[in-house]
Design an enzyme around this catalytic site. Structure first.
Site, PDB file in Angstrom:
ATOM      1  N   ALA A 194      59.275  -8.572  44.886  1.00  0.00           N
ATOM      2  CA  ALA A 194      59.941  -7.329  44.473  1.00  0.00           C
ATOM      3  C   ALA A 194      59.129  -6.636  43.382  1.00  0.00           C
ATOM      4  O   ALA A 194      59.684  -6.072  42.439  1.00  0.00           O
ATOM      5  CB  ALA A 194      61.342  -7.632  43.982  1.00  0.00           C
ATOM      6  N   GLY A 231      56.785  -4.212  43.982  1.00  0.00           N
ATOM      7  CA  GLY A 231      56.360  -2.852  44.334  1.00  0.00           C
ATOM      8  C   GLY A 231      57.022  -1.799  43.468  1.00  0.00           C
ATOM      9  O   GLY A 231      58.130  -1.997  42.959  1.00  0.00           O
ATOM     10  N   ARG A 289      58.610   5.910  46.721  1.00  0.00           N
ATOM     11  CA  ARG A 289      59.236   6.797  47.714  1.00  0.00           C
ATOM     12  C   ARG A 289      60.738   6.934  47.496  1.00  0.00           C
ATOM     13  O   ARG A 289      61.371   7.846  48.041  1.00  0.00           O
ATOM     14  CB  ARG A 289      58.946   6.287  49.128  1.00  0.00           C
ATOM     15  CG  ARG A 289      57.489   6.481  49.557  1.00  0.00           C
ATOM     16  CD  ARG A 289      57.179   5.718  50.831  1.00  0.00           C
ATOM     17  NE  ARG A 289      58.078   6.085  51.911  1.00  0.00           N
ATOM     18  CZ  ARG A 289      58.197   5.386  53.043  1.00  0.00           C
ATOM     19  NH1 ARG A 289      57.508   4.271  53.208  1.00  0.00           N
ATOM     20  NH2 ARG A 289      59.027   5.779  53.988  1.00  0.00           N
ATOM     21  N   GLY A 325      48.327  -7.104  45.987  1.00  0.00           N
ATOM     22  CA  GLY A 325      48.665  -7.483  47.354  1.00  0.00           C
ATOM     23  C   GLY A 325      49.727  -8.570  47.415  1.00  0.00           C
ATOM     24  O   GLY A 325      50.081  -9.200  46.411  1.00  0.00           O
ATOM     25  N   ALA A 376     108.225  11.995  41.265  1.00  0.00           N
ATOM     26  CA  ALA A 376     107.014  12.818  41.302  1.00  0.00           C
ATOM     27  C   ALA A 376     106.659  13.332  39.910  1.00  0.00           C
ATOM     28  O   ALA A 376     107.525  13.719  39.128  1.00  0.00           O
ATOM     29  CB  ALA A 376     107.216  13.985  42.251  1.00  0.00           C
ATOM     30  N   ALA A 383     115.058  13.099  34.722  1.00  0.00           N
ATOM     31  CA  ALA A 383     113.888  13.933  35.010  1.00  0.00           C
ATOM     32  C   ALA A 383     113.479  14.734  33.784  1.00  0.00           C
ATOM     33  O   ALA A 383     114.312  15.217  33.021  1.00  0.00           O
ATOM     34  CB  ALA A 383     114.192  14.861  36.178  1.00  0.00           C
TER      35      ALA A 383
END
Length: 457
Positions: free
Chosen positions: A18, A20, A24, A87, A373, A416
């Site tokens: 890992a 690299g 891109r 490499g 609600a 409420a």
């Protein structure tokens, strides 16, 4: 994650390359940490390697390697550094110090191949223990477009005659469709010697990992190839390739969910996380997204356009549409979280309901509670979070604000429009709002006055 059918005789180590730069990807995040199904691709791969029986794991890093080091911290993974990008053979050789005391089979693979499976890893390692005792085993694949992959020139029985990089291949060799995935198994007793013998006399001037195959053959040893599907070894080098792998993963997960007894009304619109657990007879409507850490029990229904993350949904619970369950949300059996309701770090007891337009955070909601609600639990004062407790069978009227820390007793009713700042006793009525004042005729007088001011228009 399946386990190998036959355990290996030799211990298994893995070397994950890992190092690299992943240019891109056009990202500040290390390439192998980009997620597939909500999990960094490197962690997908490590999980598969663990399942194959890997007792030692080394990740070779270079640019931005500290990100990878942090991602695997505490997991027993060793980090080796490749400071010069010379490499793949050179990269694999950097793991030698970490595995100096290891004697067994090593598999070299790549951190950007998250779909490499446990079964394939185990099969590749086991190939070294077959009766013909090859020195090297290579994982090959046959893509629809071989493009610039390195080629594997092999007999019908898998015996490798030549490995060649595309840049160095002849036209005849490029016509071969068996390609090298780069995943390679070698005993460590041979690996370091072979890697150290690799040269860089090639078109790119790099030390190529596949060259160890030719070195083994030159010694009179056997090298063999086994095959897997192209999708499994697809490397991710760009955002577009990441999207392709994500879609492939999701497609397989959707099929699995349906095979295990869930109904997906529009499968292509449902997105799972790597760890999503779905029970039997679950119905998932279109455009549902599962983030990490979600479990859905048998018989539950997840309605359209809901988003769930870090949540536990109980048997026959009902969620959505347009609901959001955040981490720590726990819904009891037959509970209901309806449209435009958000639940965070809160438990709803059996049969409890919050049907619409509510926020329930840092709360314990008892069985059978009805939350009207527009109700919210006011759990944050700008510095700290506080909890709300609602007892079984309580009724919370619409448009109420429960200012935590606060406790609503079992069976209590909150009228409420109330703003509740003190505890409410069991079976009590809490009415927290100003008295209603009515001024008869005031509205008509007001309209007449305003109309006159406007010039009668």
């Amino acid at each position: 994650m399946s386990q190998p059918d036959t355990p290996l005789a030799a211990p298994l180590a893995v070397i994950v390359l890992a190092a690299g730069k992943g240019t891109r990807m056009k990202s500040d995040l290390h390439k192998v940490l980009h997620p597939v199904a909500g999990r960094p691709m490197l962690l997908h791969l490590l999980a598969s390697l663990d399942g194959a029986g890997a007792s030692r794991r080394v990740v070779v890093v270079g640019a931005s390697g500290e990100q990878v080091e942090a991602a695997v911290a505490g997991s027993g993974v060793d980090i080796a550094w490749q400071h010069e990008q010379l490499g793949t053979a050179h990269a694999a050789l950097q793991a030698k110090a970490a595995l100096a005391d290891f004697d067994g089979i090593a598999i070299v693979c790549f951190g950007d191949t998250p779909l490499l499976s446990t079964d394939t890893v185990a099969r590749l390692a086991a190939r070294l223990e077959a009766e013909d005792a090859p020195m090297v085993a290579v994982l090959g694949f046959r893509p629809a477009d071989a493009a610039a992959y390195g080629r594997v020139i092999a007999d019908a029985d898998g015996t490798i005659r030549k490995m060649v990089e595309y840049k160095d291949a002849s036209e005849q060799e490029r016509a071969v469709d068996l390609c090298n995935s780069g995943v390679t198994a070698v005993r460590t007793a041979d690996l370091w010697r072979l890697l150290e013998a690799v040269g860089n006399d090639n078109a790119a001037g790099e030390y190529y990992l596949p060259d160890i195959v030719m070195l083994a053959i030159a010694e009179g040893a056997r090298a063999v190839a086994i095959e897997t599907g192209a999708d499994e070894v697809a490397g991710i080098n760009s955002r577009a390739e990441l999207a392709v792998v994500e879609e492939g993963w999701q497609a397989q997960r959707r099929l699995r969910a349906m095979a295990e007894g869930a109904s997906l009304i529009a499968p292509d619109t449902v997105w799972f996380s790597h760890d999503t657990v779905i029970g039997r007879d679950v119905t998932i409507e279109p455009n549902v997204v599962f983030g990490p850490g979600v479990s859905v029990a048998d018989g539950a229904v997840i309605h359209a356009f809901s988003h769930l993350e870090g949540a536990t949904v109980g048997p026959r619970a009902d969620v959505g549409p347009y609901a959001r369950l955040r981490p720590g949300a726990v819904l009891g059996a037959k509970s209901r979280v309806g449209n435009f309701v958000e639940v965070k770090k809160a438990t709803l007891g059996e049969g409890a309901k919050a049907n619409h337009l509510s926020y329930i955070g840092d709360a314990e909601v008892g069985a059978g509670v009805n939350i009207g609600a527009g109700t919210i639990t006011c759990n944050y004062d700008g510095f700290f979070k506080y909890r709300t407790t609602i007892g079984a069978g309580a009724f919370i009227g619409s448009n109420s604000a429960l200012v935590a820390p606060v406790s609503i007793g079992a069976g209590a009713i909150v009228a409420a429009g109330s703003v509740v700042t003190k505890d409410v006793a069991a079976d009590a009525l809490a009415l927290v709002r100003p008295a209603q004042v009515e001024k008869r005729g005031w509205a008509a007088q007001f309209r007449a006055l305003m109309t006159a001011r406007k010039g009668g228009k």
